[in-house]
Design a protein around this motif. Structure first.
Motif: not given
Length: 321
Positions: A118-122
């Motif tokens: 899983s990846i995110s751009g927080t």
């Protein structure tokens, strides 16, 4: 692989911080980009750039469609389909990308074997949302072509993706008399590769971009949460029929490759200073022995440690009391 653009840049780098802009720009020369390498920014452009085709060998009717390129510089007809794959830049969150995925080695109990991440751009919300809009544009395009509605926006917040390590061949060819046996060399430290009807698809490629621009494979243990990576992913179209006989389209991402670009930054490296700590007095317990009536009695007293003075255990040649 195709880059996901922003309104003002073909690589979308203008939405990232300066250090990450340099990493993304190092992946391509924008003056040499071909049409197929630039993901469209509208449905009108997508119609000219890609199409949805029937998978030639898939026996699962739910997953029998692919989004493929129309603008590749290959002679037509070539008899080959090229699925659209996109470069997604983000920070690693949770991942299970071992060579055997989540497989424990027991084929009898294995319903599936997958690698996942899983990846995110927080840390870069604007750049991350721009990429999500591009991914949702592809989902909307597939929905229009297949004339199957989407139940909701497909990509929002964190993005989870998988890759099947093993698949089960439920429909062997008619001319296949005896099941094939896996004769690949085995590593004593790894589980045995399963034989027929399990088919080996190969694991996700894990690579690193070196300082000189070269790419080399690395081990999965060198990946960590918070690393900035480039993900090579394809769209996985799944037609779902509900218990009420309604049909809708779900769009997922299948990870093919992870390219490590930058390690997670430490708190101090990012310019954040540790908060100053106030002086706290330290007191140690000392045991004093007495010999009244030949019975040892321990009496404890508090011994303060003076500020700036080392304790007795820090002075060479002395012992702690």
């Amino acid at each position: 692989m195709s880059f996901l653009p922003s309104p003002d840049h073909p690589l979308g780098t203008d939405l990232w911080t300066d250090d990450l802009q340099a990493l993304i720009k190092s992946r391509a020369n924008i003056r040499e980009l071909q049409q197929w390498e630039c993901f469209p920014t509208s449905l009108t452009q997508l119609v000219e750039w890609a199409t949805v085709a029937q998978h030639p060998t898939c026996t699962d009717r739910r997953r029998s469609h692919l989004i493929i390129y129309k603008t590749l510089p290959v002679p037509e007809p070539c008899g080959v389909l090229y699925p659209v794959s996109v470069r997604i830049y983000s920070f690693l969150d949770k991942f299970c990308v071992g060579e055997f995925g989540n497989w424990t080695g027991d084929c009898a109990k294995a319903a599936y074997a997958v690698q996942s991440l899983s990846i995110s751009g927080t840390r870069n919300t604007i750049a991350w949302r721009n990429q999500l809009e591009c991914l949702n544009l592809a989902a909307t395009f597939a929905s229009h072509v297949l004339k199957i509605p989407l139940p909701a926006k497909q990509f929002r917040g964190h993005v989870h993706m998988q890759r099947k390590v093993f698949t089960k061949d439920l429909h062997p060819p008619d001319d296949q008399v005896t099941p094939p046996v896996n004769s690949a060399p085995q590593n004593a430290h790894l589980p045995k590769l399963p034989d027929y009807p399990w088919v080996w698809n190969g694991p996700v490629k894990i690579l690193e971009c070196n300082r000189d621009g070269t790419i080399s494979p690395i081990h999965k243990v060198l990946l960590s949460q918070g690393h900035f990576v480039e993900i090579d992913a394809e769209f996985d179209l799944v037609v779902v029929r509900t218990h009420t006989s309604r049909t809708h389209l779900r769009v997922f991402l299948t990870c093919k490759q992870i390219l490590h670009l930058q390690s997670a930054r430490s708190v101090q490296a990012s310019g954040t200073a540790w908060p100053p700590s106030s002086y706290t007095e330290i007191k140690r317990m000392r045991a004093n022995a007495t010999t009244d009536d030949h019975h040892g009695t321990l009496q404890f007293s508090l011994v303060p440690c003076e500020p700036g003075c080392p304790s007795s255990s820090q002075v060479p040649g002395s012992f702690a009391e």
